[in-house]
Scaffold this motif. Structure first.
Motif, PDB file in Angstrom:
ATOM      1  N   LEU A 142       0.772  -1.249   0.107  1.00  0.00           N
ATOM      2  CA  LEU A 142       0.164  -0.105   0.025  1.00  0.00           C
ATOM      3  C   LEU A 142       0.847   1.132  -0.011  1.00  0.00           C
ATOM      4  O   LEU A 142       1.652   1.525   1.167  1.00  0.00           O
ATOM      5  N   CYS A 147      -2.470   7.334  -3.405  1.00  0.00           N
ATOM      6  CA  CYS A 147      -3.929   7.104  -3.347  1.00  0.00           C
ATOM      7  C   CYS A 147      -4.588   8.276  -3.419  1.00  0.00           C
ATOM      8  O   CYS A 147      -4.190   9.195  -3.028  1.00  0.00           O
ATOM      9  N   ILE A 148      -5.741   8.068  -4.103  1.00  0.00           N
ATOM     10  CA  ILE A 148      -6.730   9.356  -4.456  1.00  0.00           C
ATOM     11  C   ILE A 148      -7.859   9.357  -3.519  1.00  0.00           C
ATOM     12  O   ILE A 148      -8.704   9.977  -3.898  1.00  0.00           O
ATOM     13  N   LEU A 149      -7.863   8.507  -2.620  1.00  0.00           N
ATOM     14  CA  LEU A 149      -8.714   8.470  -1.561  1.00  0.00           C
ATOM     15  C   LEU A 149     -10.364   8.285  -2.182  1.00  0.00           C
ATOM     16  O   LEU A 149     -11.249   8.659  -1.687  1.00  0.00           O
ATOM     17  N   CYS A 150     -10.346   7.358  -3.261  1.00  0.00           N
ATOM     18  CA  CYS A 150     -11.614   7.154  -3.962  1.00  0.00           C
ATOM     19  C   CYS A 150     -12.444   6.072  -3.283  1.00  0.00           C
ATOM     20  O   CYS A 150     -13.767   5.884  -3.322  1.00  0.00           O
ATOM     21  N   ARG A 152     -12.792   2.813  -3.099  1.00  0.00           N
ATOM     22  CA  ARG A 152     -13.151   1.829  -3.795  1.00  0.00           C
ATOM     23  C   ARG A 152     -12.829   0.521  -2.736  1.00  0.00           C
ATOM     24  O   ARG A 152     -13.563  -0.504  -2.655  1.00  0.00           O
ATOM     25  N   CYS A 153     -11.644   0.643  -2.181  1.00  0.00           N
ATOM     26  CA  CYS A 153     -11.000  -0.726  -1.669  1.00  0.00           C
ATOM     27  C   CYS A 153     -11.725  -0.701  -0.368  1.00  0.00           C
ATOM     28  O   CYS A 153     -12.144  -1.751  -0.168  1.00  0.00           O
ATOM     29  N   PHE A 168     -11.393   5.235   6.938  1.00  0.00           N
ATOM     30  CA  PHE A 168     -10.675   6.332   6.542  1.00  0.00           C
ATOM     31  C   PHE A 168     -10.340   7.095   7.855  1.00  0.00           C
ATOM     32  O   PHE A 168     -11.392   7.243   8.540  1.00  0.00           O
ATOM     33  N   LEU A 177      -6.295   6.402   4.315  1.00  0.00           N
ATOM     34  CA  LEU A 177      -6.769   5.388   4.178  1.00  0.00           C
ATOM     35  C   LEU A 177      -5.937   4.453   5.374  1.00  0.00           C
ATOM     36  O   LEU A 177      -4.781   4.677   5.657  1.00  0.00           O
ATOM     37  N   CYS A 200      -8.600  -1.255  -6.905  1.00  0.00           N
ATOM     38  CA  CYS A 200      -8.130   0.118  -7.109  1.00  0.00           C
ATOM     39  C   CYS A 200      -7.703   0.579  -8.234  1.00  0.00           C
ATOM     40  O   CYS A 200      -7.125   0.129  -8.899  1.00  0.00           O
ATOM     41  N   PRO A 201      -8.165   1.896  -8.575  1.00  0.00           N
ATOM     42  CA  PRO A 201      -7.796   2.456 -10.020  1.00  0.00           C
ATOM     43  C   PRO A 201      -6.496   2.865  -9.956  1.00  0.00           C
ATOM     44  O   PRO A 201      -6.111   2.969 -11.240  1.00  0.00           O
ATOM     45  N   THR A 202      -5.660   3.110  -9.095  1.00  0.00           N
ATOM     46  CA  THR A 202      -4.174   3.541  -9.250  1.00  0.00           C
ATOM     47  C   THR A 202      -3.241   2.419  -8.634  1.00  0.00           C
ATOM     48  O   THR A 202      -3.478   1.247  -8.440  1.00  0.00           O
ATOM     49  N   ALA A 204      -1.906   2.557  -6.136  1.00  0.00           N
ATOM     50  CA  ALA A 204      -1.719   2.801  -4.618  1.00  0.00           C
ATOM     51  C   ALA A 204      -1.638   1.459  -3.846  1.00  0.00           C
ATOM     52  O   ALA A 204      -1.194   1.065  -2.898  1.00  0.00           O
ATOM     53  N   MET A 205      -2.376   0.556  -4.522  1.00  0.00           N
ATOM     54  CA  MET A 205      -2.405  -0.818  -4.084  1.00  0.00           C
ATOM     55  C   MET A 205      -1.612  -1.817  -5.063  1.00  0.00           C
ATOM     56  O   MET A 205      -2.086  -1.584  -6.199  1.00  0.00           O
TER      57      MET A 205
HETATM   58  S1  SF4 Z   1      -8.899   2.222  -4.109  1.00  0.00           S
HETATM   59 FE1  SF4 Z   1      -6.824   2.704  -4.004  1.00  0.00          FE
HETATM   60  S2  SF4 Z   1      -6.840   4.873  -4.646  1.00  0.00           S
HETATM   61 FE2  SF4 Z   1      -8.938   4.458  -3.997  1.00  0.00          FE
HETATM   62  S3  SF4 Z   1      -8.959   4.743  -1.662  1.00  0.00           S
HETATM   63 FE3  SF4 Z   1      -8.194   2.425  -1.760  1.00  0.00          FE
HETATM   64  S4  SF4 Z   1      -6.076   2.485  -2.041  1.00  0.00           S
HETATM   65 FE4  SF4 Z   1      -6.762   4.672  -2.448  1.00  0.00          FE
END
Ligand code: SF4
Ligand code: SF4
Ligand code: SF4
Ligand code: SF4
Lengths: 505, 180
Positions: A142, A147-150, A152-153, A168, A177, A200-202, A204-205
Motif C-alpha cells: 500500500l 492513493c486518491i482516496l476514492c 473503492r477499496c 478512513f 486510508l 483500486c484504480p491507481t 496505491a495498491m
Molecule cells: S482504492 Fe486505491 S486509490 Fe482508492 S482509496 Fe483505496 S487505495 Fe486509495
C-alpha cells in the motif's frame, strides 16, 4: 420506465437507475474514478460530472438517479474543463510521478483518464508531501503516495468481502486510508483476499505477486476457475509469454462476483518446489530419467500386483473419471487425497455458499480471525470433491494387503497422512508435478501438468460444472494427468471407456 | 525562406530523451533537411544563437541555478519552447529528491554513499551552481509545447519537430500522448 435525453439521444431506463448507468446503456462514455459497477456509488471523485438542464451546478452522474424528461449533456466545454480541473487537483494532491509507478502505461485508471482528457502536463505541481508506504502485508503493498482516496477499496472490503478492515481517518486533505483504526495492514484483520487491490484504480495498491510482470492491458485475459477448493470461484487469469502474471476474480461470476480468497488469488501462483520434468523409473535404488513409454511400461507392470489408488481433488473430472475407470478394471479401491483446510474465505462468499447448500454440510466451518468481529469461513473440500463423490471415490480406503499403489498427486504436496497411508503398500507409481517426499518413495514417477497447464472440468460444492482452461504450455515431456492415465490404461491393456459427463448428469 | 532553426539542451534529466531523439534513425536526415539544427548537447555548438532560434527544446527538470540560467537563455532566444520528456514536463525521476531537504540529498550523494571513502565531503566551491528544489521547466519559464514521456518515443519527437518545422503547432494527444 423513465425517459431521458443524454447527449441528444433518448433512452428509456428503469426508475432508480443512475444517470451514469443510463449513459452506459445509451453507449455514452462518462469517465469515472471512484465509481465501480460492483460497488455502491459514492460520488467522491467528481470526474463523472455532467450538465443537467435546469440544475444550478454540474451534477455527479454516478449518484444522481434519473428523472422523467431529464436532459443530460456529458461533453460540453464546461464539463470538459471541470473534469480537467478535477484531474489537476488530484495530481497536485500526492505523488503521481508515473515513470516509477508499477501501473503506468495502461493499467492505471487515473493516468488513462488524464491521457483521455489530453492532459500534457500539470498546471499545478504537487505539494511534495511525503506519505508512508505500508509493506507489512505479505501479498499486497500500500503506497499512500498514489492513493486518491476514492474509497473503492474500503467499499469492496465491506460490501463484497465482509471484513470491514479498511476505513478512513481524519478529514479533508489529511484523510488517510487505514486498516483497523491505524493498525499495520499485515497485522490487521485483513484476510489478504486482494479484492481491494483488484478494484483500486491507481498504483496505491500493488499485488506483490504480479508487480512488474507486465500489464493487464497487454496480457491475454482468460476466464477460468480456481482449483484451490470446492467453492470453485470464477477467475480471470492474465497470461503473457506463456506465464500467468495475475489472477483476478470474475465480476460476472454469479457466486463469487469478483471476490477470491488468498489461496485463489495469490498462493495459486506459488511454485511448490522443484518440478518433475521427465518420466523416471527406479534402477539400482535410484530414480533415473527415461522415456514415457518405458515409464508407462514399468508403471503398468508394477500395478499388476493388487493395487490401491489415491487421487487428488485438484484433478479435472476427465482425469478423475479415467482414474476411476482404470481402477475399477483392475479392482483397485480409490481414495480422495484429503485436501486440507482452505481459508480464510471472505465471510460474504462463505455465507453465499452456505445459503446455497442450506447448511455447512460438513464442508464449511467458521472460525475467528485475529480478533475481528466477523467470522471467516474455511472450506474442507477439494476443488473436485463433488465430481470425485459422484464417481465413487471414497474418503478412505482399506489398503491392507495391497501390494502396489497408484497416486495421482498432480500439483499437490503430499500430507503426512497420505505418506503414512501409502508407505506400507509397496510398489509406488506417482503422477506428480513437483518433487516431494512421495516421489522419493516411488518406483515410477510420471511428470504431469499443474492446474494452469491443463484443461478440464470441475464440479463446485454448489453443483455447477465449470471449465478450467489451460493457461500455459508445460515443457514437452510433461503430460496432463488425463493423458498420463490414458497412457497407463493402454499399457495395462484394460478396456475402459471413461465418460466423465455421464455420471455427473 | 530559410529553414527554421532548432536548438536543444539538457538539464536535470538522464539524456534518455535525446537518445530517443536519435532513435528516429534515418528520419534524422529528413529532419535535418527540414530544419537547421543549431546548438545541442550532442553537437559542437553548445549555446543557442544570440540572434535567436525558432524552436528550443529542453530535456530535464530544473534542479540548480545553472539549469535556471540555461532555461532562461533558451526561453529568451527561442520563439517556441518545447519541454521534452517527463522530467522537463513534471520534474520526473529527479524530483523524487524533493521529498528530502537539499542538505539530506547532498549528504546522501557525497558523504553517505557506500562507495564514498572517509574523505567524503559536499563540494563548496563558490564557482559551482547552487542546487535547488527540482522543478518542471514551466515552473521557471513559460513553455509552449509539452511532450511528456519517459522518454517520449522517437515517433513522438519526430512528429513534434517535423510539425514545427512545417510551421504547424503539433497536437499532443491520442497515440502521441503518453506519460511513461
Ligand atoms: S482504492 Fe486505491 S486509490 Fe482508492 S482509496 Fe483505496 S487505495 Fe486509495
Ligand atoms: S497511480 Fe497512476 S497516475 Fe499515479 S503515478 Fe501511478 S500510473 Fe501515474
Ligand atoms: S485484502 Fe481483502 S480483507 Fe484485506 S483489506 Fe483488502 S478487501 Fe479487505
Ligand atoms: S474460495 Fe476456494 S475457489 Fe474461491 S478463490 Fe478461494 S480457494 Fe479458490
Amino acid at each position: 420506465m423513465i425517459r431521458l435525453q443524454i447527449d441528444g439521444q433518448t433512452v428509456e431506463v428503469a426508475e432508480g437507475t443512475t444517470v451514469l448507468q443510463a449513459a452506459k446503456q445509451a453507449g455514452v462514455h462518462i469517465p469515472v474514478l471512484c465509481d465501480h459497477p460492483a460497488l455502491t456509488s459514492f460520488g467522491s471523485c467528481r470526474l463523472c460530472l455532467v450538465e443537467v438542464e435546469g440544475a444550478r451546478t454540474l451534477q455527479p452522474s454516478c449518484t444522481m438517479p434519473v428523472s422523467q424528461n431529464m436532459v443530460i449533456r456529458s461533453k460540453t466545454p464546461a464539463v470538459e474543463a471541470t473534469r480537467k480541473f478535477i484531474l489537476e487537483l488530484i495530481f497536485s494532491e500526492r505523488n503521481h510521478f508515473c515513470p516509477f509507478c508499477q501501473l503506468s502505461g495502461g493499467d492505471c485508471e487515473l493516468q488513462n483518464a488524464a491521457l483521455e482528457h489530453g492532459m500534457t502536463h500539470w498546471p499545478m505541481q504537487p505539494n511534495w508531501n511525503d506519505f508512508p508506504v505500508d509493506a507489512s502485508n505479505t501479498f499486497l503493498l500500500l503506497d499512500h503516495n498514489r492513493c486518491i482516496l476514492c474509497r473503492r477499496c474500503a467499499r469492496a472490503c465491506s460490501e463484497l468481502v465482509g471484513m470491514d478492515t479498511l476505513g478512513f481517518a481524519e478529514r479533508g486533505s489529511a484523510t488517510m486510508l487505514t486498516a483497523d483504526l491505524g493498525e499495520q495492514w499485515g497485522m490487521s484483520t485483513c484476510i489478504s483476499c486482494g479484492t481491494c487491490e483488484q478494484v483500486c484504480p491507481t498504483g496505491a495498491m500493488v499485488n506483490r505477486f504480479s508487480a512488474y510482470q507486465g500489464h493487464k492491458s497487454q496480457a491475454e485475459a482468460v476466464p477460468t476457475v480456481c482449483v484451490g477448493c470446492g467453492v470453485g470461484c470464477q477467475t480471470v487469469v492474465y497470461v503473457r509469454d506463456n506465464r500467468v502474471i495475475r489472477i483476478d476474480g470474475d465480476f460476472d461470476a454469479e457466486l463469487n462476483a469478483g471476490v477470491l480468497c488468498r489461496e485463489g488469488r495469490f498462493e495459486a501462483l506459488l511454485e511448490k518446489g522443484d518440478r518433475v520434468s521427465q518420466p523416471m523409473v527406479r534402477k539400482d535404488g535410484k530414480l533415473v530419467p527415461c522415456s514415457w513409454d518405458e515409464a508407462l511400461s514399468a508403471a503398468a507392470a508394477g500395478l499388476k500386483d493388487q493395487p490401491a489408488a489415491w487421487a487428488s481433488l485438484r484433478l479435472p473430472a476427465e482425469a478423475l473419471a479415467t482414474m476411476k475407470a482404470l481402477c475399477d478394471a483392475v479392482n483397485a479401491p480409490v481414495a480422495m487425497i484429503e485436501a486440507g483446510v482452505t481459508g480464510p474465505i471472505p465471510p460474504k462468499l462463505g455465507m453465499k455458499v452456505e445459503d446455497k447448500l442450506g447448511s455447512k454440510d460438513g464442508v464449511l466451518s467458521t472460525s475467528e480471525w485475529r480478533g475481528s468481529f466477523t467470522e471467516v469461513y474455511n472450506v474442507h473440500a477439494g476443488a473436485n470433491f463433488k465430481a470425485a463423490q459422484a464417481y465413487g471415490l471414497t474418503k478412505e480406503i482399506n489398503a491392507n494387503g495391497k501390494k502396489s499403489a497408484l497416486v495421482a498427486l498432480a500439483d499437490e504436496i503430499p500430507s503426512e497422512a497420505l505418506l503414512d497411508a501409502v508407505k506400507p503398500v509397496g510398489k509406488l507409481v506417482v503422477l506428480a508435478s513437483y518433487k516431494s517426499m512421495l516421489t522419493e518413495l516411488a518406483e515410477v514417477v510420471l511428470p504431469v501438468a499443474t492446474w494452469m497447464e491443463q484443461s478440464g472440468h470441475y464440479v463446485s460444492l454448489t453443483g455447477t460444472v465449470q471449465e478450467g482452461r489451460q493457461l500455459v504450455k508445460p515443457v514437452e515431456t510433461v503430460r496432463s494427468s488425463e493423458a498420463a492415465l490414458a497412457g497407463l490404461v493402454e499399457k495395462m491393456g484394460c478396456s475402459v471407456k471413461a465418460d466423465w459427463q455421464a455420471v455427473l448428469a | 525562406m530559410s529553414k527554421p532553426k532548432v536548438a536543444s539542451d539538457w538539464l536535470a534529466g538522464c539524456a534518455g530523451c535525446h537518445m530517443s531523439l536519435l532513435d528516429m534513425d534515418e528520419r534524422i536526415i529528413q529532419l535535418a533537411e527540414m530544419v537547421d539544427i543549431r546548438s545541442t548537447p550532442i553537437t559542437d555548438l553548445k549555446e543557442p544563437d544570440e540572434e535567436g532560434v525558432d524552436v528550443g527544446v529542453l530535456e530535464g527538470g530544473i534542479n540548480n541555478t545553472t539549469n535556471e540560467h540555461v532555461a532562461k537563455v533558451m526561453r529568451k532566444r527561442c520563439k517556441i519552447l518545447v519541454a521534452m520528456g517527463d522530467c522537463a514536463v513534471f520534474g520526473g525521476v529527479p524530483a523524487m529528491r524533493n521529498l528530502f531537504t537539499i542538505e539530506e540529498a547532498l549528504k546522501r550523494a557525497y558523504v553517505e554513499t557506500e562507495s564514498t571513502d572517509s574523505e567524503g565531503m559536499i563540494p563548496q566551491d563558490e564557482e559551482l551552481c547552487r542546487p535547488t528544489k527540482v522543478r518542471a521547466v514551466h515552473e521557471v519559464v513559460p513553455v509552449d509545447i509539452f511532450l511528456p514521456g519517459c522518454p517520449p518515443s522517437a515517433d513522438q519527437i519526430f512528429y513534434v519537430l517535423s510539425e514545427l518545422a512545417q510551421g504547424r503547432i503539433p497536437e499532443i494527444k491520442g497515440d502521441k500522448l503518453q506519460w511513461h
